[in-house]
Design an enzyme around this catalytic site. Structure first.
Site, PDB file in Angstrom:
ATOM      1  N   SER A 223       0.842  -1.204   0.000  1.00 39.07           N
ATOM      2  CA  SER A 223       0.000   0.000   0.000  1.00 39.07           C
ATOM      3  C   SER A 223       0.869   1.243   0.000  1.00 39.07           C
ATOM      4  O   SER A 223       2.018   1.225   0.450  1.00 39.07           O
ATOM      5  CB  SER A 223      -0.911   0.017   1.228  1.00 39.07           C
ATOM      6  N   ASP A 224       0.329   2.345  -0.511  1.00 40.92           N
ATOM      7  CA  ASP A 224       1.005   3.627  -0.362  1.00 40.92           C
ATOM      8  C   ASP A 224       0.921   4.043   1.106  1.00 40.92           C
ATOM      9  O   ASP A 224       0.242   3.400   1.914  1.00 40.92           O
ATOM     10  CB  ASP A 224       0.367   4.675  -1.277  1.00 40.92           C
ATOM     11  N   THR A 225       1.589   5.124   1.453  1.00 41.86           N
ATOM     12  CA  THR A 225       1.685   5.525   2.851  1.00 41.86           C
ATOM     13  C   THR A 225       0.364   6.095   3.376  1.00 41.86           C
ATOM     14  O   THR A 225      -0.062   7.156   2.935  1.00 41.86           O
ATOM     15  CB  THR A 225       2.794   6.576   3.031  1.00 41.86           C
ATOM     16  N   GLY A 226      -0.278   5.355   4.269  1.00 44.13           N
ATOM     17  CA  GLY A 226      -1.395   5.908   5.025  1.00 44.13           C
ATOM     18  C   GLY A 226      -2.804   5.752   4.510  1.00 44.13           C
ATOM     19  O   GLY A 226      -3.666   6.551   4.872  1.00 44.13           O
ATOM     20  N   PRO A 227      -3.140   4.738   3.695  1.00 42.25           N
ATOM     21  CA  PRO A 227      -4.532   4.624   3.256  1.00 42.25           C
ATOM     22  C   PRO A 227      -5.484   4.198   4.371  1.00 42.25           C
ATOM     23  O   PRO A 227      -6.688   4.425   4.270  1.00 42.25           O
ATOM     24  CB  PRO A 227      -4.473   3.555   2.160  1.00 42.25           C
TER      25      PRO A 227
END
Length: 669
Positions: free
Chosen positions: A375-379
């Site tokens: 995942s990208d940072t912070g979803p």
């Protein structure tokens, strides 16, 4: 009995085909068997399957997985920022301190403001104190954002691996980073580390402008050697996104608008960093942002709630998949979905990390991808677009069901652990993800040798031979767009006023900031005498650095690409253009609209993150320009506003572009 015989036969056959790998260790003992050596990582005095380098990766991973507790597995599924001692860059209001190779033992928790419309100074990140993260939270994946010396990084990496080795199972760490090898205008956290000790290459757009796939592969192979030398074994890069929306503020990190060129670039990048398969010299790639972050509504970015939607008004969703298909074919170790939610009826309007149709159905099943979904940072707690009403546990559940393997942005595994303990996600599903993550670590050879040679690292990183290759790339990245008055190349004795016009220190534009001192002609440039005023000059060289202010300066207002809207004093520029014969170089981080000066500028070059020396070599004719534009530039603000976000400029309506994709002149011989 038969199973034991088959296992013994397998060990013998594999061992016969392999040599003893180099083992490095700090605290564990070495076991000897059949003339070979192995590390006793779990300190039980016997050789476990996961410690036996002769066995296939799948056998080793399954054995280790069977020995891990649920708490260890869940911690393994997080990747968070880690900080070195003295690194206070992510702490608001802190002063600069000396970064050393020790650990930063302070926890960092930043408040959640995902529902506000306030711009972010930096992405909100959380981090644990290093020892706590490794020993209590069982973290083994980290993102290093510090910009420090080679010696510091290498020593810190060894300290981290020694800490991991001393834990119950001795599982080593993987340390990732954002790009470290490019000249860039936006070195914001999460995008690029900026100018470092590593070899300095053109920006990603500049690499694409070279149209030299062989040199692109050489770049990636060189960078991989530098990264591995300091213990960086995973790249949070590169962007396979297409720059089809000219207003999108992450264009600088792409390889341009064209799917075929971007696919070719990504293929060379992955093969250069990883090799044809992961091994003990590889840097594992994380190709991003699936299924393509370029087609953002209004050019806004999905780090913000006002930019949460991707859309496809031109019906070109499949066009954006081409570079990702190339990355998959090349064997990219990880793929990162973007925050965006797709707008329209075809897909559920939830962020791509939550979107089962995008990850499981499309990426896994249709495209056949078998690697890690990162995942990208912070979803989960910062950008949960489309699932804002769900609890944190429900968000983890939905993302895991969609297919995410590792979550970026948090160092605290408590909520994910509770999600599993409540039965919202099975431990079997957790095992799938941990198995993929373990496989990468085994393939990288980290269980045998996670340590680096500090002295060797200092000789490898940024060495002169590497930089010579990079210097060629800089010159090949520059594009000659206009030479209407045949000012170039400059071969006669000429007095040159060289002005660099860029934002200074984030406090507004500053003219006359020159990287070239007032000097008499030299052996390098015998035809040039650099003078201190335009009045003295025969020719003006003006290098413009328009800037939006960076991705995290976004406030949700409509994005404009004109020079005057991006910190350039157009009146000052036009005054220079009218005063003397002028060569205008423009640094393109976006497809700038230059209609305010276009009529006066008869000699124009495009740069994409390069050096003054490279630019001067082009102007002096020491290097014949060969670069080609990696994207089209809109002829006007109206054209930019009316573009179809998923359609490359080369396919927009006739009259859209001032400079087209592929434009680029050379000097006539």
């Amino acid at each position: 009995m038969m199973k034991k015989f088959l296992l013994f036969s397998l060990i013998v056959s594999v061992a016969n085909a392999q040599k003893q790998p180099q083992l490095s260790h700090r605290s564990v003992k070495v076991l000897k068997e059949s003339g070979f050596e192995f590390k006793d990582l779990n300190k039980n005095g016997k050789l476990d399957k996961y410690e036996d380098w002769r066995l296939p990766v799948e056998v080793r991973a399954n054995d280790l997985l069977s020995q891990m507790t649920l708490e260890e597995k869940v911690g393994f599924m997080l990747i968070s920022t880690t900080r070195m001692a003295g690194d206070m860059a992510l702490v608001a209001g802190s002063g600069r301190a000396e970064i050393t190779s020790g650990f930063n033992e302070e926890d960092l928790v930043q408040a959640n403001n995902m529902f506000t419309r306030k711009p972010l100074a930096v992405p909100m990140l959380s981090a644990s104190g290093t020892t706590k993260g490794v020993t209590q939270q069982h973290l083994r994946h980290f993102i290093l954002r510090a910009n420090t010396s080679v010696k510091n990084m290498a020593e810190w990496s060894n300290n981290l691996q020694a800490l991991c080795e001393n834990t119950r199972l001795g599982i080593p760490a993987v340390v990732a980073s954002n790009p470290r090898n490019h000249v860039t205008s936006d070195a914001a956290v999460g995008l690029s580390v900026g100018t470092t000790a590593f070899s300095k290459w053109p920006g990603e757009l500049g690499l694409a402008a070279m149209r030299d796939l062989k040199l692109t592969r050489e770049f990636a192979h060189i960078a991989a050697q530098e990264w591995a030398a300091v213990g960086l074994r995973k790249g949070y890069m590169y962007m396979a996104d297409l720059a089809t929306e000219p207003r999108w503020n992450r264009t600088e990190g792409t390889f341009g608008e064209d799917a075929d060129l971007s696919a070719a670039m990504i293929r060379e990048i992955v093969l250069g960093f990883q090799g044809t398969k992961l091994g003990n010299t590889s840097v594992a790639m994380t190709t991003k942002h699936f299924p393509g972050g370029g087609p953002q509504e209004g050019g806004q970015d999905s780090h913000f709630d006002w930019g949460k939607f991707a859309h496809y008004p031109g019906g070109m969703f499949d066009y954006h998949l081409k570079p990702f298909k190339a990355a998959i074919e090349a064997g990219t170790s990880s793929i990162m979905p973007y925050y965006s939610a797709p707008k329209g009826k075809e897909f559920e309007e939830v962020g791509f990390s939550y979107n089962k149709a995008i990850i499981d159905d499309l990426l896994r099943k249709k495209l056949g991808y078998k690697g890690i979904i990162n995942s990208d940072t912070g979803p989960i707690d910062m950008m949960p677009w489309g699932v804002e009403s769900l609890t944190l546990e429900q968000r983890y559940q939905k993302a895991l069901n969609a297919g995410v393997d590792i979550f970026s942005g948090t160092a605290d595994p408590a909520v994910l652990l509770e999600t599993v303990k409540k039965g919202m996600v099975t431990e079997g599903r957790i095992n799938e993800s941990v198995g993929r993550l373990l496989k990468e670590k085994f393939e990288l050879g980290l269980f045998e040798n996670p340590y680096v040679d500090v002295d060797k690292a200092e000789k490898i990183v940024g060495n002169a031979e590497f930089q010579q290759k990079a210097d060629v790339a800089h010159r090949k990245s520059i594009v000659l767009l206009r030479n209407n008055e045949t000012l170039l190349p400059v071969t006669k004795k000429t007095k040159v006023y060289f002005e660099v016009y860029r934002e200074a220190g984030g406090r507004g534009p500053q003219a006359a900031e020159s990287p070239i001192k007032v000097i008499k002609p030299t052996a390098q440039y015998p035809q040039f005498e650099f003078v201190s005023t335009k009045e003295e000059a025969d020719m003006v060289l003006l290098w413009l650095f328009p800037t939006t202010g960076g991705l995290f300066s976004s406030n949700g207002k409509p994005i404009e690409l004109s020079l005057s809207k991006n910190k350039i004093d157009v009146a000052h520029v036009n005054e220079l253009l009218k005063s003397k014969p002028t060569v205008v170089a423009i640094n393109y981080t976006n497809p700038w609209v230059i209609e305010e000066i276009a009529g006066n500028a008869q000699t124009i070059l495009a740069t994409f993150g390069t050096t003054p020396e490279a630019l001067l070599d082009i102007i002096a004719g020491k290097f014949n320009p060969t670069g080609k534009m990696p994207f089209s530039t809109p002829i006007s603000e109206k054209a930019a506003a009316e573009n179809k976000s998923d359609v490359p400029g080369s396919m927009e309506n006739p009259g859209y572009a001032l400079f087209k994709f592929g434009d680029g002149l050379s000097y006539k011989k």
